[in-house]
Design a protein around this motif. Structure first.
Motif, PDB file in Angstrom:
ATOM      1  N   THR A  73       0.820  -1.204   0.000  1.00 55.49           N
ATOM      2  CA  THR A  73       0.000   0.000   0.000  1.00 55.49           C
ATOM      3  C   THR A  73       0.858   1.261   0.000  1.00 55.49           C
ATOM      4  O   THR A  73       1.950   1.303   0.550  1.00 55.49           O
ATOM      5  N   ASP A  74       0.304   2.305  -0.614  1.00 54.70           N
ATOM      6  CA  ASP A  74       0.974   3.600  -0.618  1.00 54.70           C
ATOM      7  C   ASP A  74       0.979   4.198   0.777  1.00 54.70           C
ATOM      8  O   ASP A  74       0.071   3.985   1.584  1.00 54.70           O
ATOM      9  N   ASN A  75       2.008   5.003   1.022  1.00 54.46           N
ATOM     10  CA  ASN A  75       2.054   5.830   2.222  1.00 54.46           C
ATOM     11  C   ASN A  75       2.254   7.256   1.744  1.00 54.46           C
ATOM     12  O   ASN A  75       1.535   7.727   0.881  1.00 54.46           O
ATOM     13  N   ALA A  76       3.285   7.945   2.246  1.00 55.83           N
ATOM     14  CA  ALA A  76       3.569   9.291   1.741  1.00 55.83           C
ATOM     15  C   ALA A  76       4.148   9.246   0.339  1.00 55.83           C
ATOM     16  O   ALA A  76       4.115  10.243  -0.394  1.00 55.83           O
ATOM     17  N   THR A  77       4.697   8.102  -0.037  1.00 52.53           N
ATOM     18  CA  THR A  77       5.251   7.896  -1.371  1.00 52.53           C
ATOM     19  C   THR A  77       4.612   6.642  -1.965  1.00 52.53           C
ATOM     20  O   THR A  77       3.998   5.849  -1.248  1.00 52.53           O
TER      21      THR A  77
END
Length: 662
Positions: free
Chosen positions: A517-521
């Motif tokens: 899953t995506d986070n800040a990037t």
């Protein structure tokens, strides 16, 4: 006491080199000492621009009494999460599992074998001292229970985890994601959910791509509304350019003031694409100001880009950026100060702390010349303040994001200086970080660090190099990207069509990190899918295309349930749905007609299109250019899908029609 951090390349570790705490870097010797002394390990993870990391450092790590408790009962390890994202990932997962939340500084107590048994984040000094005493007592008196707790955590986090999904998502799933996002959308203030609000950088790219495919007004309105709200609020630096990390409120007024390279690179790309789709002058201005700030504020002497600017200056968060009415009057005089206060929302009571206000720009000024004069005066005055500290290490993945953003914005806004800065950053990565298909995570002052690259480094750098090739036509970037992507396939693949976040020969932790899953990037998995798909478009490689399709399988369930965690996967899936398109432009270097065709390809093609450019005298190692001659001696453009091409065209207008029709 030995100073083991004095030779660190991480600015964050160097910040702690003078502490009375007997810090170790992460290394086997620290765990060996813990076993020899029969004490637990105290792992502290943070990063140089982290405000609460500084607070805990000042309160506890610089305090002799607290340091004495730490040194007597623990082996203490300090880790920069940006330098070792693998360590951060596995222990953050443990922290979130045990406490229900995470953040930095992250404080984790480990057995000498590395198993986490108690986790937390920031602790005030008195609480932290009581915790140190309590953990030490439990280690001495309740050892069996402590070790058993660590074993249960390791077992739970080492179990196989699957998000589901068996194939890349189709149009129905991508359209369903828009419906789910619309339920979370804040129609009053833009963005998704409530406070705190983070920039949904990857979602903006997806929404624009989905709108381009379907014409769905919801996706366009969410993208435009969110981008405008962020650009006009306090998260955007209204006089210096560039975005802060996030806003603490739902109205985009008060930011957490640290400025990260990755946020600004992703947002630069998104605002450039927004301008391309809408012609919005605000998007254009913000994109160019952000690009210029990145170059001036984060550019390094070696050609790369530094990681971040701190949130604090002179020990106070936001001091560098905020203003009072009195400060405006001192700089501008009474009349201009009153006008600027109304324009930027500076009030007597303040929107931040101690009567100060964060600058906002709710509407464009009615007097552009006056605005330019006032803005220049405030910027000049701000330059006399003590600036925030800069974390000047170069992180490979984030420089890859910057290369892609600067190359695209430079080409689309006709700013060759930005393309050149992208090229310089790519040169630095090739010289210092990359060798034999492998990549090192960081460098500083032109010297490589020791940390191995993780999946996002390989994927984001490959993505950046492919974007640079699309703009310049220089073939060496494709070759380097290909070598990195071969390493992704050979070293990071799991048995289920996805990827681990660390290579098969990386240091072994208590579990091998893997988060799709995506986070800040962008997540490493989705970033790899995008780069693999782009490389397959240039080379025709079925191996790379099939790997990209398999890597997108988790997007299907995420699109229907939690699309906010899959923005980049959704964006790449839109590219896959489009083909992706492949465009080859052939013609003499420097020829205006060739340049016009190339410019049209960059402007009109959907996001994710594989674009290349050649001189018509050979393929230069790019299979998409093979057997693509000029058209009766004139420059030509070929629009293809799956290496099956329409008839070549020689005018921008015809190229635009071909792209629209395919």
């Amino acid at each position: 006491m030995p100073n083991r951090l004095a030779d660190a390349t991480s600015p964050y570790l160097l910040q702690h080199a003078g502490n009375p705490v007997d810090w170790h870097p992460w290394d086997p010797a620290a765990f060996a000492e813990a076993r020899d002394r029969d004490v637990p390990v105290l792992l502290s993870v943070g990063y140089a621009a982290c405000h609460w990391c500084h607070v805990m450092a000042h309160e506890s790590f610089e305090d002799p009494a607290t340091a004495q408790l730490m040194n007597s009962a623990f082996v203490n390890i300090k880790v920069d999460r940006e330098e070792r994202p693998d360590i951060d990932a596995v222990y953050m997962e443990a922290t979130q599992a045990m406490t229900g939340q995470g953040g930095w500084p992250m404080t984790v107590f480990l057995t000498p074998d590395g198993a986490p048994f108690y986790c937390g984040t920031y602790f005030p000094r008195e609480h932290f001292q009581r915790l140190l005493i309590g953990v030490s007592r439990a280690w001495g008196e309740e050892r069996h229970d402590v070790v058993e707790q660590g074993r249960r955590v390791v077992d739970a986090l080492s179990a196989p985890r699957r998000l589901g999904g068996t194939a890349a998502p189709g149009a129905d799933a991508l359209d369903s994601a828009v419906t789910v996002l619309a339920r979370d959308y804040d129609s009053a203030h833009g963005g998704f959910g409530g406070a705190p609000k983070f920039p949904p950088s990857m979602l903006l790219s997806f929404l624009l791509a989905q709108h381009a495919r379907t014409g769905d007004p919801r996706s366009r309105d969410m993208a435009v509304g969110t981008a405008a709200a962020m650009a006009r609020g306090g998260m955007y630096d209204q006089i210096g350019g560039g975005f802060a990390r996030y806003c603490v409120d739902a109205e985009w007024v008060v930011p957490h003031f640290e400025k990260m390279l990755y946020d600004n690179a992703l947002l630069l790309r998104a605002y450039t694409r927004l301008w391309l789709a809408t012609g919005d002058p605000l998007a254009r201005r913000v994109a160019l100001e952000t690009a210029d700030w990145m170059v001036a504020g984060l550019g390094t002497a070696e050609g790369g880009f530094a990681s971040a600017l701190d949130a604090d200056s002179e020990g106070v968060e936001g001091r560098y950026y905020v203003w009072t009415p009195e400060q405006l009057a001192d700089v501008l005089g009474a009349d201009d100060a009153a006008w600027a206060a109304r324009l930027f929302g500076v009030t007597e009571t303040g929107t931040f702390e101690h009567g100060s206000s964060v600058l906002q720009l709710p509407a464009d000024p009615d007097d552009p010349a006056r605005y330019a004069r006032v803005r220049a005066a405030l910027l000049a005055e701000r330059a006399t303040r003590v600036p925030p500290a800069r974390d000047d290490k170069v992180v490979a993945a984030w420089n890859g994001l910057a290369i892609a953003a600067l190359a695209e914005s430079g080409a689309l806004f006709e700013r060759p200086d930005l393309v050149e800065r992208a090229r310089e950053a790519a040169d630095l990565l090739e010289r210092v970080h990359i060798g034999d298909g492998r990549i090192l995570r960081t460098s500083r002052d032109g010297a490589a660090g020791t940390g191995a690259g993780v999946l996002e480094d390989y994927a984001d750098v490959a993505e950046g190099l492919l974007a640079l090739h699309a703009v310049t036509g220089e073939p060496q970037w494709v070759a380097t990207a290909g070598s990195l992507l071969d390493s992704v396939l050979d070293r990071f693949a799991d048995d289920d069509g996805g990827f681990y976040d660390t290579a098969d020969d990386a240091e072994s932790l208590f579990t091998r990190p893997q988060d799709p899953t995506d986070n800040a990037t962008p997540s490493g998995r989705f970033a790899a899918a995008g780069a693999l798909l782009g490389y397959a478009g240039l080379t025709g490689s079925q191996r790379h295309r099939e790997a990209a399709e398999r890597a997108l399988a988790p997007v299907e369930p995420l699109a229907r349930k939690a699309p906010r965690f899959a923005g980049w996967g959704l964006t790449v899936a839109e590219s896959l749905l489009a083909g992706p398109l492949e465009i080859a432009v052939v013609g003499p270097e420097g020829d205006p007609a060739t340049d016009a065709l190339h410019r049209e390809a960059l402007r009109s093609a959907p996001f994710g299109t594989a674009i290349t450019r050649g001189d018509g005298r050979g393929h230069h190692g790019i299979p998409l250019l093979a057997d693509r001659p000029m058209l009766d001696g004139a420059p030509a453009a070929y629009v293809c899908r799956g290496f099956t091409c329409k008839l070549p065209v020689s005018t921008p207008e015809a190229l635009r029609e071909h792209i629209a029709a395919i």
